[in-house]
Write an enzyme that holds these catalytic residues in place. Sequence first.
Site, PDB file in Angstrom:
ATOM      1  N   ASP A 200       8.794  21.300   9.765  1.00 17.81           N
ATOM      2  CA  ASP A 200       8.963  21.240   8.291  1.00 17.81           C
ATOM      3  C   ASP A 200       7.728  20.801   7.495  1.00 17.81           C
ATOM      4  O   ASP A 200       7.858  20.008   6.552  1.00 17.81           O
ATOM      5  CB  ASP A 200      10.122  20.296   7.927  1.00 17.81           C
ATOM      6  CG  ASP A 200      11.472  20.778   8.439  1.00 17.81           C
ATOM      7  OD1 ASP A 200      11.503  21.763   9.193  1.00 17.81           O
ATOM      8  OD2 ASP A 200      12.494  20.152   8.086  1.00 17.81           O
TER       9      ASP A 200
ATOM     10  N   HIS B   3      16.927  26.459   2.522  1.00 19.57           N
ATOM     11  CA  HIS B   3      18.261  26.289   1.946  1.00 19.57           C
ATOM     12  C   HIS B   3      18.579  27.285   0.835  1.00 19.57           C
ATOM     13  O   HIS B   3      17.716  27.586  -0.008  1.00 19.57           O
ATOM     14  CB  HIS B   3      18.385  24.894   1.324  1.00 19.57           C
ATOM     15  CG  HIS B   3      18.214  23.764   2.290  1.00 19.57           C
ATOM     16  ND1 HIS B   3      18.879  23.700   3.490  1.00 19.57           N
ATOM     17  CD2 HIS B   3      17.466  22.615   2.212  1.00 19.57           C
ATOM     18  CE1 HIS B   3      18.545  22.574   4.111  1.00 19.57           C
ATOM     19  NE2 HIS B   3      17.684  21.907   3.367  1.00 19.57           N
TER      20      HIS B   3
ATOM     21  N   CYS C 101      13.919  14.825  10.383  1.00 23.91           N
ATOM     22  CA  CYS C 101      13.946  16.103  11.096  1.00 23.91           C
ATOM     23  C   CYS C 101      13.149  16.087  12.401  1.00 23.91           C
ATOM     24  O   CYS C 101      13.531  16.752  13.364  1.00 23.91           O
ATOM     25  CB  CYS C 101      13.496  17.216  10.159  1.00 23.91           C
ATOM     26  SG  CYS C 101      14.677  17.438   8.797  1.00 23.91           S
TER      27      CYS C 101
ATOM     28  N   LYS D 160      16.014  26.797   9.306  1.00 24.20           N
ATOM     29  CA  LYS D 160      17.208  25.969   9.497  1.00 24.20           C
ATOM     30  C   LYS D 160      17.786  25.574   8.146  1.00 24.20           C
ATOM     31  O   LYS D 160      17.078  25.576   7.140  1.00 24.20           O
ATOM     32  CB  LYS D 160      16.868  24.732  10.330  1.00 24.20           C
ATOM     33  CG  LYS D 160      15.868  23.791   9.671  1.00 24.20           C
ATOM     34  CD  LYS D 160      15.432  22.720  10.667  1.00 24.20           C
ATOM     35  CE  LYS D 160      14.505  21.694  10.091  1.00 24.20           C
ATOM     36  NZ  LYS D 160      15.058  20.862   9.021  1.00 24.20           N
TER      37      LYS D 160
ATOM     38  N   HIS E 217      15.473  20.992  -2.532  1.00 23.39           N
ATOM     39  CA  HIS E 217      14.179  21.157  -1.852  1.00 23.39           C
ATOM     40  C   HIS E 217      14.239  22.380  -0.945  1.00 23.39           C
ATOM     41  O   HIS E 217      15.310  22.789  -0.513  1.00 23.39           O
ATOM     42  CB  HIS E 217      13.852  19.912  -1.012  1.00 23.39           C
ATOM     43  CG  HIS E 217      14.867  19.660   0.068  1.00 23.39           C
ATOM     44  ND1 HIS E 217      16.028  18.959  -0.163  1.00 23.39           N
ATOM     45  CD2 HIS E 217      14.920  20.038   1.369  1.00 23.39           C
ATOM     46  CE1 HIS E 217      16.743  18.896   0.950  1.00 23.39           C
ATOM     47  NE2 HIS E 217      16.095  19.562   1.903  1.00 23.39           N
TER      48      HIS E 217
ATOM     49  N   ASP F 246      12.719  24.304   6.852  1.00 15.93           N
ATOM     50  CA  ASP F 246      13.928  24.037   6.079  1.00 15.93           C
ATOM     51  C   ASP F 246      14.064  25.186   5.080  1.00 15.93           C
ATOM     52  O   ASP F 246      13.096  25.512   4.374  1.00 15.93           O
ATOM     53  CB  ASP F 246      13.742  22.694   5.350  1.00 15.93           C
ATOM     54  CG  ASP F 246      15.002  21.840   5.356  1.00 15.93           C
ATOM     55  OD1 ASP F 246      15.868  22.033   6.232  1.00 15.93           O
ATOM     56  OD2 ASP F 246      15.115  20.953   4.484  1.00 15.93           O
TER      57      ASP F 246
HETATM   58 ZN    ZN Z   1      16.762  20.074   3.798  1.00 14.69          ZN
END
Ligand code: ZN
Length: 207
Positions: free
Chosen positions: A10, A57, A157, A113, A90, A55
Amino acid sequence: MGKEALILVDLQADFTQVKNGSLAVPGTDEVYLRLVEEELRRAAMRGLLIFATQDWHPPNHISFYTNHPDKRAFDIVQLEGREQILWPPHCIQGTEGARILVDNNLFMAIVKKGRDPKYDSYSGFRDDGGKQTELEAILRYHQIQRVVIFGLALDFCVKATALDAKDLGFAVTVVKGLSKGVSPETTLEALKTMERAGIQIREGIEF
Ligand SMILES: [Zn+2]
Protein backbone atom coordinates in the site's frame (compact mmCIF):
# COMPACT_ATOMS: atom_id res chain seq x y z
CA MET A 1 16.34 -21.34 2.25
CA GLY A 2 13.74 -21.33 -0.52
CA LYS A 3 12.74 -18.88 -3.15
CA GLU A 4 12.16 -15.36 -1.92
CA ALA A 5 9.90 -12.49 -2.97
CA LEU A 6 9.28 -8.96 -1.77
CA ILE A 7 5.81 -7.61 -1.06
CA LEU A 8 5.38 -3.84 -0.96
CA VAL A 9 2.21 -2.97 0.94
CA ASP A 10 0.00 0.00 0.00
CA LEU A 11 2.60 2.63 -0.86
CA GLN A 12 -0.19 4.84 -2.19
CA ALA A 13 -0.69 8.57 -2.43
CA ASP A 14 -3.50 8.75 0.12
CA PHE A 15 -1.25 7.14 2.74
CA THR A 16 1.62 9.58 2.23
CA GLN A 17 2.51 13.05 3.39
CA VAL A 18 4.32 13.72 0.11
CA LYS A 19 0.96 13.76 -1.68
CA ASN A 20 -1.03 15.29 1.17
CA GLY A 21 -2.92 12.03 1.44
CA SER A 22 -6.27 11.86 3.21
CA LEU A 23 -4.84 9.24 5.56
CA ALA A 24 -1.17 10.19 5.53
CA VAL A 25 1.10 8.04 7.70
CA PRO A 26 3.77 10.00 9.64
CA GLY A 27 7.24 9.86 8.12
CA THR A 28 6.11 9.25 4.55
CA ASP A 29 8.23 12.01 3.07
CA GLU A 30 10.29 12.21 -0.11
CA VAL A 31 13.30 10.61 1.62
CA TYR A 32 11.25 7.58 2.61
CA LEU A 33 9.84 7.14 -0.89
CA ARG A 34 13.28 7.39 -2.46
CA LEU A 35 14.68 4.85 -0.02
CA VAL A 36 11.94 2.33 -0.81
CA GLU A 37 12.31 2.77 -4.56
CA GLU A 38 16.11 2.37 -4.34
CA GLU A 39 15.76 -0.85 -2.37
CA LEU A 40 13.18 -2.18 -4.83
CA ARG A 41 15.48 -1.43 -7.77
CA ARG A 42 18.37 -3.14 -6.01
CA ALA A 43 16.21 -6.21 -5.40
CA ALA A 44 14.96 -6.21 -9.01
CA MET A 45 18.54 -6.10 -10.29
CA ARG A 46 19.26 -9.19 -8.23
CA GLY A 47 16.36 -10.92 -9.93
CA LEU A 48 14.04 -11.01 -6.94
CA LEU A 49 10.33 -11.03 -7.68
CA ILE A 50 8.48 -8.04 -6.29
CA PHE A 51 4.76 -7.84 -5.67
CA ALA A 52 2.63 -4.96 -4.45
CA THR A 53 -0.70 -4.68 -2.72
CA GLN A 54 -3.02 -1.79 -3.50
CA ASP A 55 -5.93 -0.59 -1.38
CA TRP A 56 -8.69 -0.16 -3.97
CA HIS A 57 -12.04 0.89 -2.56
CA PRO A 58 -15.34 1.74 -4.22
CA PRO A 59 -16.72 5.14 -3.07
CA ASN A 60 -19.39 3.42 -0.94
CA HIS A 61 -16.84 1.41 1.03
CA ILE A 62 -17.80 0.40 4.55
CA SER A 63 -14.52 1.62 6.09
CA PHE A 64 -15.24 5.27 5.21
CA TYR A 65 -16.79 7.25 8.06
CA THR A 66 -18.69 9.25 5.45
CA ASN A 67 -20.75 6.14 4.71
CA HIS A 68 -22.00 5.91 8.31
CA PRO A 69 -24.52 8.52 9.46
CA ASP A 70 -23.41 10.56 12.49
CA LYS A 71 -19.94 9.00 12.64
CA ARG A 72 -16.61 10.71 12.58
CA ALA A 73 -13.19 9.74 11.31
CA PHE A 74 -11.45 7.20 13.58
CA ASP A 75 -14.65 6.22 15.40
CA ILE A 76 -14.81 2.50 16.07
CA VAL A 77 -17.97 0.58 15.21
CA GLN A 78 -19.00 -3.07 15.42
CA LEU A 79 -19.68 -4.78 12.09
CA GLU A 80 -20.89 -8.36 12.22
CA GLY A 81 -19.08 -8.72 15.54
CA ARG A 82 -15.83 -7.26 14.20
CA GLU A 83 -14.33 -3.98 15.28
CA GLN A 84 -14.00 -1.57 12.41
CA ILE A 85 -12.11 1.69 12.60
CA LEU A 86 -13.82 4.27 10.41
CA TRP A 87 -11.27 6.00 8.20
CA PRO A 88 -11.43 9.12 6.07
CA PRO A 89 -12.25 8.16 2.46
CA HIS A 90 -9.01 6.94 0.87
CA CYS A 91 -7.65 4.99 -2.10
CA ILE A 92 -10.83 5.24 -4.13
CA GLN A 93 -10.63 3.16 -7.30
CA GLY A 94 -9.15 5.06 -10.22
CA THR A 95 -8.23 8.23 -8.32
CA GLU A 96 -4.87 9.95 -7.80
CA GLY A 97 -5.05 8.97 -4.14
CA ALA A 98 -4.99 5.29 -5.05
CA ARG A 99 -1.80 5.48 -7.13
CA ILE A 100 1.24 3.51 -6.06
CA LEU A 101 4.08 6.02 -5.84
CA VAL A 102 6.99 3.96 -7.11
CA ASP A 103 7.63 2.71 -10.63
CA ASN A 104 4.83 0.21 -11.22
CA ASN A 105 7.00 -1.69 -13.71
CA LEU A 106 9.01 -2.99 -10.77
CA PHE A 107 6.16 -5.30 -9.85
CA MET A 108 5.48 -8.76 -11.21
CA ALA A 109 1.89 -8.21 -10.06
CA ILE A 110 -0.19 -5.66 -8.19
CA VAL A 111 -2.85 -7.27 -6.03
CA LYS A 112 -5.83 -5.07 -5.31
CA LYS A 113 -7.69 -5.35 -2.01
CA GLY A 114 -10.76 -3.87 -0.38
CA ARG A 115 -12.81 -3.92 -3.57
CA ASP A 116 -15.93 -5.28 -1.88
CA PRO A 117 -17.92 -2.35 -0.43
CA LYS A 118 -19.04 -4.55 2.47
CA TYR A 119 -15.66 -5.64 3.82
CA ASP A 120 -12.42 -3.98 4.79
CA SER A 121 -9.16 -5.68 3.91
CA TYR A 122 -5.99 -4.78 5.76
CA SER A 123 -4.42 -8.03 4.62
CA GLY A 124 -3.19 -8.44 1.07
CA PHE A 125 -4.30 -12.08 1.20
CA ARG A 126 -7.97 -11.84 2.18
CA ASP A 127 -10.68 -9.43 3.27
CA ASP A 128 -12.53 -9.38 6.58
CA GLY A 129 -15.25 -11.54 5.05
CA GLY A 130 -12.63 -14.22 4.34
CA LYS A 131 -12.57 -13.78 0.58
CA GLN A 132 -9.09 -14.44 -0.79
CA THR A 133 -7.22 -12.23 -3.21
CA GLU A 134 -4.95 -13.70 -5.90
CA LEU A 135 -1.81 -13.12 -3.81
CA GLU A 136 -1.37 -16.59 -2.36
CA ALA A 137 -1.99 -18.31 -5.68
CA ILE A 138 0.52 -16.06 -7.42
CA LEU A 139 3.20 -16.70 -4.78
CA ARG A 140 2.59 -20.47 -5.00
CA TYR A 141 2.74 -20.35 -8.78
CA HIS A 142 6.20 -18.80 -8.51
CA GLN A 143 7.18 -21.33 -5.82
CA ILE A 144 7.90 -18.63 -3.30
CA GLN A 145 8.63 -19.89 0.22
CA ARG A 146 9.94 -16.75 1.88
CA VAL A 147 8.40 -13.29 1.75
CA VAL A 148 9.93 -9.98 2.79
CA ILE A 149 7.19 -7.48 3.55
CA PHE A 150 7.24 -3.71 4.07
CA GLY A 151 5.31 -0.54 3.34
CA LEU A 152 2.27 1.18 4.85
CA ALA A 153 1.09 1.09 7.45
CA LEU A 154 3.24 -1.13 9.61
CA ASP A 155 0.62 -1.35 12.38
CA PHE A 156 -2.32 -2.17 10.06
CA CYS A 157 -1.87 -3.55 6.56
CA VAL A 158 1.77 -4.64 6.83
CA LYS A 159 0.96 -6.45 10.08
CA ALA A 160 -2.19 -8.14 8.73
CA THR A 161 -0.43 -9.20 5.52
CA ALA A 162 2.57 -10.56 7.43
CA LEU A 163 0.45 -12.52 9.91
CA ASP A 164 -1.60 -14.08 7.10
CA ALA A 165 1.56 -14.96 5.17
CA LYS A 166 2.90 -16.69 8.27
CA ASP A 167 -0.41 -18.55 8.77
CA LEU A 168 -0.24 -19.73 5.17
CA GLY A 169 3.16 -21.30 5.84
CA PHE A 170 5.53 -18.79 4.32
CA ALA A 171 8.69 -17.76 6.14
CA VAL A 172 8.14 -14.07 6.81
CA THR A 173 10.42 -11.11 7.38
CA VAL A 174 9.09 -7.61 7.96
CA VAL A 175 11.45 -4.75 7.20
CA LYS A 176 10.88 -2.14 9.85
CA GLY A 177 13.26 0.40 8.32
CA LEU A 178 11.20 0.49 5.10
CA SER A 179 7.82 0.73 6.81
CA LYS A 180 5.97 3.45 8.69
CA GLY A 181 3.26 3.13 11.30
CA VAL A 182 0.20 5.24 12.07
CA SER A 183 1.13 5.67 15.74
CA PRO A 184 4.12 4.74 17.93
CA GLU A 185 1.96 2.72 20.37
CA THR A 186 0.22 0.55 17.79
CA THR A 187 3.50 0.15 15.91
CA LEU A 188 5.24 -1.20 19.00
CA GLU A 189 2.31 -3.52 19.67
CA ALA A 190 2.32 -4.71 16.06
CA LEU A 191 6.04 -5.49 16.19
CA LYS A 192 5.54 -7.53 19.36
CA THR A 193 2.55 -9.42 17.91
CA MET A 194 4.48 -10.24 14.74
CA GLU A 195 7.55 -11.40 16.65
CA ARG A 196 5.41 -13.63 18.85
CA ALA A 197 3.96 -15.16 15.68
CA GLY A 198 7.45 -16.10 14.52
CA ILE A 199 7.93 -13.29 12.03
CA GLN A 200 11.45 -11.92 11.71
CA ILE A 201 11.76 -8.18 12.13
CA ARG A 202 14.67 -6.55 10.32
CA GLU A 203 15.88 -3.00 10.00
CA GLY A 204 16.83 -3.35 6.34
CA ILE A 205 16.71 -5.85 3.48
CA GLU A 206 19.54 -8.35 3.72
CA PHE A 207 20.58 -9.99 0.50
ZN1 ZN B 1 -8.48 1.05 3.07
